[in-house]
Motif scaffolding. Structure first.
Motif, mmCIF file in Angstrom:
data_model
loop_
_atom_site.group_PDB
_atom_site.id
_atom_site.type_symbol
_atom_site.label_atom_id
_atom_site.label_comp_id
_atom_site.label_asym_id
_atom_site.label_seq_id
_atom_site.Cartn_x
_atom_site.Cartn_y
_atom_site.Cartn_z
ATOM 1 N N GLU A 33 -8.322 10.918 -0.332
ATOM 2 C CA GLU A 33 -7.600 10.763 -1.608
ATOM 3 C C GLU A 33 -7.161 9.302 -1.685
ATOM 4 O O GLU A 33 -6.994 8.638 -0.659
ATOM 5 N N GLU B 35 -17.164 18.481 1.476
ATOM 6 C CA GLU B 35 -16.981 19.782 0.831
ATOM 7 C C GLU B 35 -17.964 20.793 1.413
ATOM 8 O O GLU B 35 -19.151 20.501 1.575
ATOM 9 N N PHE C 291 -19.138 18.479 -10.476
ATOM 10 C CA PHE C 291 -17.796 19.076 -10.432
ATOM 11 C C PHE C 291 -17.202 18.948 -9.034
ATOM 12 O O PHE C 291 -16.032 18.621 -8.877
ATOM 13 N N ARG C 292 -18.001 19.238 -8.015
ATOM 14 C CA ARG C 292 -17.503 19.140 -6.644
ATOM 15 C C ARG C 292 -18.470 18.289 -5.844
ATOM 16 O O ARG C 292 -19.547 18.734 -5.481
ATOM 17 N N LEU D 149 -9.148 20.310 -13.591
ATOM 18 C CA LEU D 149 -9.605 18.977 -13.976
ATOM 19 C C LEU D 149 -8.646 17.922 -13.415
ATOM 20 O O LEU D 149 -9.070 16.846 -12.992
ATOM 21 N N GLU D 150 -7.374 18.248 -13.425
ATOM 22 C CA GLU D 150 -6.365 17.284 -12.988
ATOM 23 C C GLU D 150 -5.223 18.036 -12.307
ATOM 24 O O GLU D 150 -4.924 19.167 -12.672
ATOM 25 N N GLY D 151 -4.593 17.371 -11.344
ATOM 26 C CA GLY D 151 -3.439 17.978 -10.683
ATOM 27 C C GLY D 151 -2.197 17.139 -10.932
ATOM 28 O O GLY D 151 -2.257 15.901 -10.926
ATOM 29 N N ARG E 113 -14.971 13.670 0.578
ATOM 30 C CA ARG E 113 -14.609 14.947 1.211
ATOM 31 C C ARG E 113 -15.887 15.664 1.595
ATOM 32 O O ARG E 113 -16.807 15.781 0.770
ATOM 33 N N GLU F 90 3.153 12.909 -8.765
ATOM 34 C CA GLU F 90 1.797 12.347 -8.780
ATOM 35 C C GLU F 90 0.968 12.988 -9.892
ATOM 36 O O GLU F 90 1.068 14.192 -10.120
ATOM 37 N N SER G 51 -3.110 13.235 -10.699
ATOM 38 C CA SER G 51 -4.365 12.940 -10.004
ATOM 39 C C SER G 51 -5.525 13.614 -10.722
ATOM 40 O O SER G 51 -5.612 14.840 -10.789
ATOM 41 N N HIS H 3 1.537 16.852 -9.270
ATOM 42 C CA HIS H 3 2.225 17.373 -8.081
ATOM 43 C C HIS H 3 3.565 16.681 -7.898
ATOM 44 O O HIS H 3 3.636 15.460 -7.993
ATOM 45 N N ARG I 29 5.581 15.676 -5.124
ATOM 46 C CA ARG I 29 5.270 15.556 -3.687
ATOM 47 C C ARG I 29 6.500 15.303 -2.835
ATOM 48 O O ARG I 29 6.376 14.972 -1.662
ATOM 49 N N GLU J 62 -5.437 8.054 -9.854
ATOM 50 C CA GLU J 62 -4.166 8.626 -9.419
ATOM 51 C C GLU J 62 -3.009 7.707 -9.770
ATOM 52 O O GLU J 62 -3.160 6.474 -9.794
HETATM 53 N N1 GAP Z 1 -3.803 13.068 -4.275
HETATM 54 C C1 GAP Z 1 -3.844 14.426 -4.635
HETATM 55 C C2 GAP Z 1 -5.177 14.992 -4.598
HETATM 56 O O1 GAP Z 1 -6.116 14.394 -4.118
HETATM 57 P P1 GAP Z 1 -6.555 17.105 -5.307
HETATM 58 O O2 GAP Z 1 -6.156 18.265 -6.157
HETATM 59 O O3 GAP Z 1 -7.143 17.395 -3.972
HETATM 60 O O4 GAP Z 1 -5.245 16.217 -5.177
HETATM 61 C C3 GAP Z 1 -7.200 15.647 -7.349
HETATM 62 O O5 GAP Z 1 -7.564 16.198 -6.119
HETATM 63 C C4 GAP Z 1 -8.342 15.678 -8.333
HETATM 64 O O6 GAP Z 1 -9.496 15.072 -7.755
HETATM 65 C C5 GAP Z 1 -8.801 17.090 -8.698
HETATM 66 O O7 GAP Z 1 -8.042 17.603 -9.756
HETATM 67 C C6 GAP Z 1 -10.242 16.854 -9.114
HETATM 68 O O8 GAP Z 1 -10.319 16.453 -10.459
HETATM 69 C C7 GAP Z 1 -10.668 15.697 -8.231
HETATM 70 N N2 GAP Z 1 -11.465 16.186 -7.088
HETATM 71 C C8 GAP Z 1 -11.012 16.715 -5.943
HETATM 72 N N3 GAP Z 1 -12.039 17.027 -5.134
HETATM 73 C C9 GAP Z 1 -13.178 16.687 -5.786
HETATM 74 C C10 GAP Z 1 -14.570 16.750 -5.469
HETATM 75 N N4 GAP Z 1 -14.996 17.200 -4.309
HETATM 76 N N5 GAP Z 1 -15.459 16.303 -6.384
HETATM 77 C C11 GAP Z 1 -15.035 15.815 -7.573
HETATM 78 N N6 GAP Z 1 -13.738 15.721 -7.919
HETATM 79 C C12 GAP Z 1 -12.819 16.157 -7.044
#
Ligand code: GAP
Length: 512
Positions: free
Chosen positions: A219, A253, A261-262, A334-336, A251, A373, A375, A338, A340, A270
């Motif tokens: 992040e 994943e 999307f992922r 889509l967005e978080g 990440r 935050e 993000s 938080h 924190r 952020e």
């Molecule tokens: N700093 C807080 C944070 O990273 P998160 O919910 O893990 O929070 C924030 O991630 C945003 O990042 C998510 O809402 C999403 O839009 C994007 N995101 C997270 N993982 C992703 C991935 N593997 N691929 C694309 N976007 C991703």
């Protein structure tokens, strides 16, 4: 319904490739799973989304500044932030298909199907009763809707409890009790649920012995936390203030599907907002509202957004919500936003031995600020824009047109300049118009094929304006301007083109 949505999603993916938005990474080697390249139009759309976010955050808030921290950070950062110990996903394998899934996502998808069933009942009743329909009464009294929603709530609450308690055996039991099967094969032959850390490791240094183990940042936020005091001091910032940043995050994943999307390598936008302890929940509500407003400003349909308040809070949060968007595969995060707490700054104080505090002159007191935050994933925002924009329209003459109705402020190419024919001096006039417009806008020249086909091509690429130069232009210095969304055509003077485009993509108009 599901099939229509699948079809729509497939169309988005193939359109993204055909019109130069997104390519699979290293495609000539058959690609790399969940890694993508942005092509000539994609890079522009991405840049424009980033700028739309940056302007609203940094330029329109006098107490928010930006930074650009490095992707590689001191490894202790990730110990302090909790990522080394707790940045895990619960995964489960199917023994027959050998496919790996996120256990929590399997359960959430099941719960989402219950919501879809409830929604179907509501839609049916709405159609039956028309104006007389009282939705509030219906959803609280209709037995099936009440049952679906209650069941959904129970499932999500139990999942949250089990994850919170690290009770992975109960997550497995839930999957079995709900008879969730492998989405690809239908098999219910599951392994146990295990935790899997998502950070990518790498090495710093030349020799194997002396190399330091690092992580690619998962992040961007931590780059802001470790610079909190540097920015506060050098910018003479007073609380409340914010630090914004956009940049790559990585990440590993487990289930990396659904196109961009992922992804395993993606970009985040952020902002960490530093506030007085005790005021964080007021600011949390403020930022929830402000971020939803930002989304709505793009006009992609109020009905396509909803808040999802978290039941299971991350290790650092005392409140959290997602802004979910209706992607072709359903409502997803889509967005978080938080709250924190002071978790990160306190942890960095502890691990670094350095104070990360603010002296509040009004309170005459030092404290570790609390943080709210916001993000958002840039790639997810890109997918939201692209999938909403792609439309097929039936025209009055019975034909259909494919059009990418990207908000003009975000469109990669703002205008295409088209000489009606490739002779009689028209290409030279078109080129002169380009020479003038290109100082302010990303514009394109197109002279191939009949003008109707060129319009269609620009519609499909998402270009909001076409400027056609014809023989009349030579007489009176006017051109035809054609609007992508309405297909309206208007005659305007060459000298008015720049103003017309400029008005349509004014940040002030869109953001205020
Ligand atoms: N700093 C807080 C944070 O990273 P998160 O919910 O893990 O929070 C924030 O991630 C945003 O990042 C998510 O809402 C999403 O839009 C994007 N995101 C997270 N993982 C992703 C991935 N593997 N691929 C694309 N976007 C991703």
């Amino acid at each position: 319904m599901a099939n229509n949505n699948d079809d729509q999603f497939k169309k988005v993916i193939s359109h993204a490739k055909e019109y130069g938005y997104i390519f699979a990474s290293s495609e000539i080697y058959d690609g790399l799973s969940a890694v993508y390249d942005y092509a000539q139009n994609g890079v522009e759309l991405k840049k424009n989304i980033r700028e739309y976010w940056w302007r609203s955050m940094v330029y329109l808030n006098q107490n928010i500044v930006g930074i650009d921290a490095a992707i590689l950070m001191h490894p202790t950062t990730w110990k302090a932030s909790g990522h080394v110990d707790a940045f895990n996903d619960p995964l489960i394998d199917n023994k027959d298909s050998k496919k790996r899934y996120r256990a929590d996502v399997l359960i959430e998808d099941y719960a989402e199907k219950l919501e879809q069933k409830a929604q179907k009942e509501i839609d049916k009743a709405k159609a039956r009763f028309g104006d007389a329909f009282d939705e509030q009464q219906f959803v609280t009294t209709h037995p099936r809707v009440v049952r679906y929603r209650e069941h959904q709530r129970e499932i999500l609450a139990r999942l949250a409890r089990s994850l919170e308690a690290e009770d992975l055996a109960d997550v497995k039991s839930l999957i079995e009790e709900l008879e969730i099967s492998d989405p690809d094969t239908g098999s219910k032959n599951w392994t146990e649920v295990r935790q899997f850390n998502l950070m990518f490791g790498t090495k710093l240094g030349a020799s194997a012995d002396s190399a330091t183990s690092l992580y690619l940042r998962p992040e961007t936020a931590q780059g802001i936390f470790v610079n909190f005091l540097n920015v506060q001091k050098t910018g003479r910032m007073k609380i409340p203030f914010g630090i914004a940043q956009t940049g790559k995050a990585f990440r590993n994943e487990i289930v990396a599907r659904q196109f961009i999307f992922r992804m395993r390598e993606f970009e985040q936008m952020e902002m960490q907002f530093f506030v007085r302890p005790g005021e964080e929940l007021t600011w949390y509500e403020h930022w929830k509202e402000a971020r939803l407003k930002w989304h709505l400003s793009l006009g992609m349909g109020e009905e396509n957004y909803r808040f999802h308040d978290h039941e299971k809070l991350a290790h650092y949060a005392n409140a959290a919500a997602d802004i979910e968007f209706k992607f072709p595969f359903g409502f997803k995060e889509l967005e978080g936003i938080h709250s924190r707490t002071d978790f990160d700054l306190k942890a960095h104080e502890k691990f670094s031995g350095k104070k990360l505090q603010f002296f509040d002159p009004e309170m005459n007191e030092n404290y570790v600020p609390y943080v709210v935050e916001t993000s958002i994933g840039l790639d997810r925002m890109f997918l939201a824009v692209l999938s909403t924009a792609l439309q097929e329209e039936e025209l009055e003459n019975g034909s259909t047109r494919t059009v990418l109705k990207i908000p003009s402020i975000l469109a990669p190419v703002k205008a295409a300049v088209l000489p009606l024919v490739k002779k009689d001096g028209l290409p030279e006039i078109a080129q002169a118009i380009i020479d003038d417009l290109q100082w302010d806008f990303n514009v394109a020249y197109d002279e191939k094929d009949a003008v109707g086909r060129r319009y269609r091509r620009q519609d499909a690429a998402g270009t909001p304006f076409c400027i056609t130069v014809d023989h009349q232009t030579k007489d009176d210095n006017t051109v035809t301007i054609r609007f992508r969304d309405s297909m309206e055509q208007r005659r305007i003077a060459i000298s008015e083109i720049s103003e017309t485009i400029g008005e349509s993509i004014s940040f002030k108009k869109w953001l205020s």
